[in-house]
Design a protein around this motif. Sequence first.
Motif, PDB file in Angstrom:
ATOM      1  N   THR A  45     -22.748  20.394 -94.453  1.00 33.90           N
ATOM      2  CA  THR A  45     -22.054  21.329 -95.239  1.00 33.90           C
ATOM      3  C   THR A  45     -20.588  21.046 -95.438  1.00 33.90           C
ATOM      4  O   THR A  45     -20.087  21.657 -96.477  1.00 33.90           O
ATOM      5  N   ASP A  46     -20.076  20.294 -94.756  1.00 34.10           N
ATOM      6  CA  ASP A  46     -18.707  19.657 -95.030  1.00 34.10           C
ATOM      7  C   ASP A  46     -18.591  18.747 -96.135  1.00 34.10           C
ATOM      8  O   ASP A  46     -17.687  18.038 -96.487  1.00 34.10           O
ATOM      9  N   ASN A  47     -19.743  18.244 -96.842  1.00 31.86           N
ATOM     10  CA  ASN A  47     -19.868  17.365 -97.816  1.00 31.86           C
ATOM     11  C   ASN A  47     -19.741  15.810 -97.107  1.00 31.86           C
ATOM     12  O   ASN A  47     -19.644  14.897 -98.008  1.00 31.86           O
ATOM     13  N   GLY A  48     -19.994  15.815 -96.004  1.00 25.44           N
ATOM     14  CA  GLY A  48     -19.733  14.387 -95.273  1.00 25.44           C
ATOM     15  C   GLY A  48     -21.308  13.825 -95.261  1.00 25.44           C
ATOM     16  O   GLY A  48     -22.241  14.584 -95.295  1.00 25.44           O
ATOM     17  N   ILE A  49     -21.319  12.710 -95.198  1.00 22.86           N
ATOM     18  CA  ILE A  49     -22.577  11.836 -95.194  1.00 22.86           C
ATOM     19  C   ILE A  49     -22.469  11.089 -93.841  1.00 22.86           C
ATOM     20  O   ILE A  49     -21.578  10.314 -93.714  1.00 22.86           O
ATOM     21  N   TYR A  50     -23.578  11.219 -93.055  1.00 24.09           N
ATOM     22  CA  TYR A  50     -23.697  10.655 -91.646  1.00 24.09           C
ATOM     23  C   TYR A  50     -24.914   9.662 -91.574  1.00 24.09           C
ATOM     24  O   TYR A  50     -25.989   9.917 -92.362  1.00 24.09           O
ATOM     25  N   SER A  51     -24.914   8.377 -91.120  1.00 25.86           N
ATOM     26  CA  SER A  51     -25.897   7.451 -91.026  1.00 25.86           C
ATOM     27  C   SER A  51     -26.301   7.418 -89.528  1.00 25.86           C
ATOM     28  O   SER A  51     -25.254   7.168 -88.567  1.00 25.86           O
ATOM     29  N   HIS A  65     -18.967   9.256 -93.551  1.00 24.33           N
ATOM     30  CA  HIS A  65     -18.288   9.249 -94.833  1.00 24.33           C
ATOM     31  C   HIS A  65     -17.652  10.841 -95.130  1.00 24.33           C
ATOM     32  O   HIS A  65     -18.604  11.525 -95.608  1.00 24.33           O
ATOM     33  N   ALA A  66     -16.673  11.014 -94.812  1.00 25.91           N
ATOM     34  CA  ALA A  66     -15.943  12.313 -95.379  1.00 25.91           C
ATOM     35  C   ALA A  66     -15.428  12.241 -96.795  1.00 25.91           C
ATOM     36  O   ALA A  66     -15.108  11.106 -97.089  1.00 25.91           O
ATOM     37  N   SER A  67     -15.534  13.476 -97.375  1.00 22.91           N
ATOM     38  CA  SER A  67     -14.910  13.518 -98.769  1.00 22.91           C
ATOM     39  C   SER A  67     -14.801  14.843 -99.075  1.00 22.91           C
ATOM     40  O   SER A  67     -15.341  15.944 -98.551  1.00 22.91           O
ATOM     41  N   SER A  68     -13.908  15.092 -99.995  1.00 21.36           N
ATOM     42  CA  SER A  68     -13.510  16.410-100.656  1.00 21.36           C
ATOM     43  C   SER A  68     -14.241  16.663-101.695  1.00 21.36           C
ATOM     44  O   SER A  68     -13.985  17.689-102.292  1.00 21.36           O
ATOM     45  N   GLU A  69     -15.148  15.783-102.139  1.00 20.24           N
ATOM     46  CA  GLU A  69     -16.008  15.970-103.218  1.00 20.24           C
ATOM     47  C   GLU A  69     -17.113  16.974-102.938  1.00 20.24           C
ATOM     48  O   GLU A  69     -17.464  17.100-101.833  1.00 20.24           O
TER      49      GLU A  69
END
Length: 194
Positions: A45-51, A65-69
């Motif tokens: 929910t914080d817009n991060g993508i995790y593998s 991969h953290a992002s403000s998008e």
Amino acid sequence: RGIEIWKSSSSGWSKNTSIDTSGISTVSEGKMYWLSDTNFWWMSTDNGIYSFSSGSGGWTQDWAHASSETRRHWVFSPDKSRVATHPNFQQQSSNNMDNTTTVNFYQSSSSGLTSIGEYSSTGATITSVAWIDNSNVLLGQPYAVLDSSSRAKGRVEHILSQSVSGWTQVDVMQGNGSATTQTSFLGGAVYWHS
């Protein structure tokens, strides 16, 4: 907090393992994607993508991969080496649908995600993305292009990844706002089949 992996067998379903995610924001519902039997991605929910990958020692986090998008949807290229992300949209909301939307593109590797550009479509929120191959993408925008009676014709854009200039438009197909033609709101859902 955690992710449970369950397996199916002839005797039914059983829990295979649990992954502790207490250090990561809570999962967005439906935002898990299996790339293989031993690798999946998770959008939080914080817009991060995790593998996460499975090995002899169990499941471990490969990268984050953290992002403000603001992103709520992702669509993978045919070979799963690239991914497009775009924000959520609210159906039947003209305030939401008529705004500019940016789609972000990433290249995946064992060490994480690398941005390979973005594409902004002015005049209508993108509601669907379909990869033709790793360089060609279709974008559906059902509320684009209003006719003289304020009916949305909709459109589908074909964009191409250029190594130097980023993503550029190749072609565009526009719907027809007339209620009798049944082609208004073109692009509400776009799929590609070769």
